[in-house]
Design an enzyme around this catalytic site. Sequence first.
Site, PDB file in Angstrom:
ATOM      1  N   CYS A   1      26.728 -97.168  -6.627  1.00  0.00           N
ATOM      2  CA  CYS A   1      27.018 -98.586  -6.343  1.00  0.00           C
ATOM      3  C   CYS A   1      26.035 -99.197  -5.344  1.00  0.00           C
ATOM      4  O   CYS A   1      25.920-100.405  -5.244  1.00  0.00           O
ATOM      5  CB  CYS A   1      28.434 -98.748  -5.809  1.00  0.00           C
ATOM      6  SG  CYS A   1      29.668 -98.374  -7.042  1.00  0.00           S
TER       7      CYS A   1
HETATM    8  N1  CO8 Z   1      49.904 -98.592 -11.671  1.00  0.00           N
HETATM    9  C1  CO8 Z   1      51.003 -98.338 -10.908  1.00  0.00           C
HETATM   10  N2  CO8 Z   1      51.015 -97.416  -9.926  1.00  0.00           N
HETATM   11  C2  CO8 Z   1      49.893 -96.711  -9.698  1.00  0.00           C
HETATM   12  C3  CO8 Z   1      48.730 -96.909 -10.468  1.00  0.00           C
HETATM   13  C4  CO8 Z   1      48.757 -97.891 -11.483  1.00  0.00           C
HETATM   14  N3  CO8 Z   1      47.691 -98.139 -12.244  1.00  0.00           N
HETATM   15  N4  CO8 Z   1      47.780 -96.068 -10.014  1.00  0.00           N
HETATM   16  C5  CO8 Z   1      48.314 -95.358  -9.020  1.00  0.00           C
HETATM   17  N5  CO8 Z   1      49.592 -95.739  -8.827  1.00  0.00           N
HETATM   18  C6  CO8 Z   1      50.543 -95.204  -7.850  1.00  0.00           C
HETATM   19  C7  CO8 Z   1      50.178 -93.799  -7.408  1.00  0.00           C
HETATM   20  O1  CO8 Z   1      50.707 -92.849  -8.282  1.00  0.00           O
HETATM   21  C8  CO8 Z   1      50.783 -93.722  -6.034  1.00  0.00           C
HETATM   22  O2  CO8 Z   1      52.174 -93.473  -6.146  1.00  0.00           O
HETATM   23  P1  CO8 Z   1      52.934 -92.579  -5.031  1.00  0.00           P
HETATM   24  O3  CO8 Z   1      52.778 -93.343  -3.750  1.00  0.00           O
HETATM   25  O4  CO8 Z   1      54.317 -92.526  -5.557  1.00  0.00           O
HETATM   26  O5  CO8 Z   1      52.205 -91.267  -5.015  1.00  0.00           O
HETATM   27  C9  CO8 Z   1      50.632 -95.158  -5.506  1.00  0.00           C
HETATM   28  O6  CO8 Z   1      50.492 -96.000  -6.670  1.00  0.00           O
HETATM   29  C10 CO8 Z   1      49.423 -95.331  -4.610  1.00  0.00           C
HETATM   30  O7  CO8 Z   1      48.271 -94.750  -5.271  1.00  0.00           O
HETATM   31  P2  CO8 Z   1      46.870 -94.654  -4.594  1.00  0.00           P
HETATM   32  O8  CO8 Z   1      47.006 -93.976  -3.268  1.00  0.00           O
HETATM   33  O9  CO8 Z   1      45.888 -94.075  -5.564  1.00  0.00           O
HETATM   34  O10 CO8 Z   1      46.552 -96.215  -4.419  1.00  0.00           O
HETATM   35  P3  CO8 Z   1      45.608 -96.949  -3.400  1.00  0.00           P
HETATM   36  O11 CO8 Z   1      46.411 -97.911  -2.631  1.00  0.00           O
HETATM   37  O12 CO8 Z   1      44.715 -96.027  -2.655  1.00  0.00           O
HETATM   38  O13 CO8 Z   1      44.681 -97.804  -4.392  1.00  0.00           O
HETATM   39  C11 CO8 Z   1      42.424 -97.738  -5.261  1.00  0.00           C
HETATM   40  C12 CO8 Z   1      43.844 -97.155  -5.313  1.00  0.00           C
HETATM   41  C13 CO8 Z   1      42.519 -99.198  -5.702  1.00  0.00           C
HETATM   42  C14 CO8 Z   1      41.545 -96.958  -6.214  1.00  0.00           C
HETATM   43  C15 CO8 Z   1      41.878 -97.686  -3.807  1.00  0.00           C
HETATM   44  O14 CO8 Z   1      42.084 -96.415  -3.249  1.00  0.00           O
HETATM   45  C16 CO8 Z   1      40.412 -98.014  -3.702  1.00  0.00           C
HETATM   46  O15 CO8 Z   1      39.923 -99.028  -4.202  1.00  0.00           O
HETATM   47  N6  CO8 Z   1      39.656 -97.187  -2.980  1.00  0.00           N
HETATM   48  C17 CO8 Z   1      38.226 -97.411  -2.768  1.00  0.00           C
HETATM   49  C18 CO8 Z   1      37.532 -96.807  -3.915  1.00  0.00           C
HETATM   50  C19 CO8 Z   1      36.070 -97.206  -3.998  1.00  0.00           C
HETATM   51  O16 CO8 Z   1      35.568 -98.073  -3.343  1.00  0.00           O
HETATM   52  N7  CO8 Z   1      35.393 -96.548  -4.877  1.00  0.00           N
HETATM   53  C20 CO8 Z   1      34.034 -96.845  -5.138  1.00  0.00           C
HETATM   54  C21 CO8 Z   1      33.770 -96.253  -6.415  1.00  0.00           C
HETATM   55  S1  CO8 Z   1      32.539 -96.981  -7.229  1.00  0.00           S
HETATM   56  C22 CO8 Z   1      31.024 -96.201  -6.975  1.00  0.00           C
HETATM   57  O17 CO8 Z   1      30.648 -95.683  -5.996  1.00  0.00           O
HETATM   58  C23 CO8 Z   1      30.113 -96.221  -8.128  1.00  0.00           C
HETATM   59  C24 CO8 Z   1      30.406 -95.158  -9.063  1.00  0.00           C
HETATM   60  C25 CO8 Z   1      29.598 -95.357 -10.273  1.00  0.00           C
HETATM   61  C26 CO8 Z   1      30.190 -96.281 -11.284  1.00  0.00           C
HETATM   62  C27 CO8 Z   1      30.569 -95.582 -12.510  1.00  0.00           C
HETATM   63  C28 CO8 Z   1      31.165 -96.487 -13.561  1.00  0.00           C
HETATM   64  C29 CO8 Z   1      32.397 -95.990 -14.236  1.00  0.00           C
END
Ligand code: CO8
Length: 373
Positions: free
Chosen positions: A156
């Site tokens: 990214c």
């Molecule tokens: N719907 C409903 N509930 C969900 C869902 C969903 N879709 N997904 C997860 N949940 C649930 C989980 O099971 C969990 O439940 P419980 O508390 O009961 O265990 C709860 O919701 C919370 O889950 P998370 O802890 O996973 O949720 P977060 O609040 O952490 O949110 C995010 C998830 C949005 C992914 C967040 O952590 C985030 O954005 N983090 C930053 C990530 C980031 O910036 N990544 C960068 C990656 S990109 C990059 O570097 C480039 C890569 C190359 C690109 C490749 C292209 C494909």
Amino acid sequence: MIQAAITGTGLYTPPQSISNDELVACYNAWVERYNRDNAAAIAAGSVPALQASSSEFIFKASGIRSRHVVDRDGILDLDSMRPRIPLRADDEPSLMCEMGVTAAREALARAGREAGDVDLVIVACSNMQRGYPAIAVEIQHFLGAGGYAYDMNVACASAAFGIQAAVDAVRMGNARAALVVSPEICSGHLNWRNRDCHFIFGDAATAVLVEPAAEARSARRFDVLGTRLRTQFSNNIRNNFGFLNACERPQRPWDDVLFHQEGRKVFKEVVPLAAELMIGHLGDLGIEPASVRRFWLHQANLGMNQLIAKRVLGREPDAAEAPVILDEYANTSSAGSVIAFHKYQDDLRSGDVGVLCAFGAGYSVGSVVMKRV
Ligand code: CO8
């Protein structure tokens, strides 16, 4: 050394898009089918039942409302749930080339330049659709640019790394006009059947033209005051796709060669990395963070961007200080910060300072500090 300036930016947005509700309806229909097909194993406790996704969760956790994609039908087809990209002959421009050329032409038009003026093309993005020839050389060819071209991948943060390479080439007199092109087809590397990340990515392409400031034709030029890059190894964002996949024994599961991450850890670890890089960079340039008019941040997560901007500014940012394009585009990897820059630059006045900051897998972080002329 020659003063380098950004004289034009361009954006290609795929015409098709998918709303959270459409995405979730498809995902949940697939979950229902999976759980029905595996009902006996789920009842026996040998296979875990899958949970439904929700639009409310997606918006609340990420700030994303929709994403542009190169093929909506394939992604929303329960039997494929991935984009369907027609195979092209070797002598046709590739999809990445086509998207990149469109963005590059806009950047050139905004800079008042022709393709023939360009003598360096860098394709800087997360995923290349093939090993070689470089996508950058293909774009150089179909655009009609001269000089040399190469690909680079810093996930990214690629656009920030590409801009530093372009600025260095212009500063040293190795290039007269350097294009940094970031075509991202994230939908091809996303696991649309993984509830934790099926909502995260979208597709787009951007381009940035860097030239010697003294030769700029564009009235909306930004002089580059400095660039800074940092990397720190982490497996928290990973994609094991690669040329050895077919040789590896045992073979990897299908979903191991797609994007996967520990989202919470990424959030926690990358916020301080990005904020500290910008604070140190601005400090060394003698710029007070509070005086920065705009932060064009990588667009991965709304909460993450607000927290990073807050750490740098020392207070909550307002919407104009750290603009968001994530709601419409989702995470377009390296294209995200440049989309924000492209869409939110025209209102800046002469002397205003802005920072483009991109961060992601690696980890990798890069900042470009610039001043509107
Ligand atoms: N719907 C409903 N509930 C969900 C869902 C969903 N879709 N997904 C997860 N949940 C649930 C989980 O099971 C969990 O439940 P419980 O508390 O009961 O265990 C709860 O919701 C919370 O889950 P998370 O802890 O996973 O949720 P977060 O609040 O952490 O949110 C995010 C998830 C949005 C992914 C967040 O952590 C985030 O954005 N983090 C930053 C990530 C980031 O910036 N990544 C960068 C990656 S990109 C990059 O570097 C480039 C890569 C190359 C690109 C490749 C292209 C494909």
